[in-house]
Each structure stands twice: as C-alpha cells, then as structure tokens.
Design a protein around this motif. Sequence first.
Motif, PDB file in Angstrom:
ATOM      1  N   VAL A  55       0.844  -1.191   0.000  1.00 40.51           N
ATOM      2  CA  VAL A  55       0.000   0.000   0.000  1.00 40.51           C
ATOM      3  C   VAL A  55       0.881   1.242   0.000  1.00 40.51           C
ATOM      4  O   VAL A  55       1.820   1.351   0.802  1.00 40.51           O
ATOM      5  N   ILE A  56       0.591   2.169  -0.912  1.00 42.90           N
ATOM      6  CA  ILE A  56       1.236   3.484  -0.920  1.00 42.90           C
ATOM      7  C   ILE A  56       0.356   4.409  -0.086  1.00 42.90           C
ATOM      8  O   ILE A  56      -0.824   4.600  -0.388  1.00 42.90           O
ATOM      9  N   ARG A  57       0.921   4.964   0.966  1.00 41.42           N
ATOM     10  CA  ARG A  57       0.166   5.853   1.850  1.00 41.42           C
ATOM     11  C   ARG A  57       0.783   7.244   1.829  1.00 41.42           C
ATOM     12  O   ARG A  57       1.999   7.388   1.951  1.00 41.42           O
ATOM     13  N   GLY A  58      -0.047   8.257   1.718  1.00 43.83           N
ATOM     14  CA  GLY A  58       0.464   9.616   1.782  1.00 43.83           C
ATOM     15  C   GLY A  58      -0.617  10.622   1.453  1.00 43.83           C
ATOM     16  O   GLY A  58      -1.619  10.289   0.813  1.00 43.83           O
ATOM     17  N   PRO A  59      -0.414  11.869   1.856  1.00 44.45           N
ATOM     18  CA  PRO A  59      -1.409  12.923   1.635  1.00 44.45           C
ATOM     19  C   PRO A  59      -1.260  13.596   0.275  1.00 44.45           C
ATOM     20  O   PRO A  59      -1.145  14.821   0.171  1.00 44.45           O
ATOM     21  N   ALA A  60      -1.271  12.782  -0.790  1.00 46.88           N
ATOM     22  CA  ALA A  60      -1.109  13.328  -2.140  1.00 46.88           C
ATOM     23  C   ALA A  60      -2.440  13.614  -2.812  1.00 46.88           C
ATOM     24  O   ALA A  60      -2.464  14.184  -3.917  1.00 46.88           O
ATOM     25  N   GLY A  61      -3.560  13.229  -2.166  1.00 46.90           N
ATOM     26  CA  GLY A  61      -4.862  13.437  -2.781  1.00 46.90           C
ATOM     27  C   GLY A  61      -4.897  12.809  -4.163  1.00 46.90           C
ATOM     28  O   GLY A  61      -4.419  11.687  -4.368  1.00 46.90           O
TER      29      GLY A  61
END
Length: 285
Positions: free
Chosen positions: A153-159
């Motif tokens: 899973v790629i997690r981050g606040p990139a919208g």
Amino acid sequence: MSFIVTTGATGQLGGRIARLLAARGVRQRLVSRHAAERAPAYEGAVAVSASYGDPAAMRGALDGASTVLFVSAGESEDRLAQHRTFVNAARDAGVSHLVYVSFYGAAPDATFTLARDHWATEQYIRDSGLPFTFLRDDLYADFLLALAGDDDVIRGPAGQGRVAAVAQDDIAEAAVTVLLRPQEHEGATYDLTGPEALTLDEVAATLTRATGRTITYRPETAEEAYASRAVYDAPAWQVEAWVSTYLAIAAGELEGVSGDVPALTGHPATSLEDLLARRSTGAGE
C-alpha cells in the motif's frame, strides 16, 4: 588537458553519468566520500575520496577541473551548509562550469521542504559568479516502487495530485549532453520530467501490472501521515521532507511535463511503464 569532475560517482545517478562519459572516452575525476574504494575502474578516470563538508579535500578534488557535475549531497539536516562549502571550493579551484542537479519547482516557498534547499543552493551558485547549468529533476520514477509498504500500500497525503516522475537514465543522458558542451547551456535551467503526470492511483496500477502484486494507494491526511511515520523514529526534518513530498504532489507542484528531456537526449522521455518493463528484462541496468 581538461577533464570533468563527476561527483556522486558511486551513487545511482552519478554512477550512471560516469559510465556514459567513460563510454565516450571522456577524462574524468570520480569524486565521492568513498570513491577510492568503490568507484568503478574506467580508462581515463581517477578516483578521489572527498566529502562535501571538507573544504580542503574538496578543493583538492576539484583542482584543475574544467566542468564539474554537482550531484546534491545526501539528505541531511546540514545539506545546505555542505553545498555552500562545495560551491566555495569550486570557485576557489577556478572551475569553469558547474552543472548542478537540482529539483523540479525549486523555490523558497516550495511545499516540498528539500526543494527550498535546492533553491537556496541555486542562488548561492548564482551569487558565486560561477558559470552554471541547473538540472531540475522531478521525483525519480525508479524509486516509485519503494513508496509501497510491506503490505503493498502506498500511503500519503497526495490526494489526487499528479507527478511527472523521471527516469534516472534520462537524467543521466541529459546531464552528459550538457557536460560535453557546457558553453551551449550556460545559464540554462532545465526541467527534467517524465512524459506524463500520473496520480498515485495510476502509479499503483502501473506497478501492479509490472510486478504482479496488488499495489494500491490509500490517501492520508497530513495528520495521519505524520502519525503513520512516527514508528520510524526519524528526526523531525526528515519526517517533514517525507510528508511534504506527498503534499507537493497534492498541491500540483510536481505535475508539469517538460520537453527538456527529449530536447537534450534526442528521444522521448521514458514512461513509468516502459521503465518497469526495461527493469524486468534487465535492460538498461
């Protein structure tokens, strides 16, 4: 006779550039912290160990050089100070042209915190009076697979922001073009990007097709991103850099697609899909 100094010669990008220059028969001085032990043996190349933060060693490493490839120092809290030390050494050594590997969208107010350091380095180079060329690379496409955790899973606040990630091989070819004819590129700033801007959902789908694993993207809020990275017990500046990379994508600061890679290399920029296909067959390694 003149020669090119290739810094970061034992790293991923500097190593690629050194190899391409060697294939063209260019005389080089290969410089990195551990160059003497780790640099490859190329005809016409001499390896010198020196670190950016050591002014005397770096001044000696740059002495007599015509053109210098300046690969940015490893990420650290004092990276900007190291860069200034290096630029001072290049100026004192009488370097005729500095080619600096910067970052796409470098600006004093960039969302990505390390892009601010790149902007400050660019300004310091300008103020030094050294002839220069800036190569502003977007995120490395080669490292996108590393964004996925152990659970794929790629997690981050990139919208739903987009990133025009660029292949390191393309950067290396573009850099060699500049290094071989630096006068033609004096004062230029090149934006080196991939051929398309992808959301992280699209990145995950491309990685899934290439690897056979089911890789997904899960957007986080900024608060969730800081909390999920607390387990690494990393220093605050580093966590800020990690999180702000995604925030820069969300802000649209990494989505621009430039024609500079094709202009400098003579071929289209490499897509993420093509890069992964190449790596799966071992081509370009």
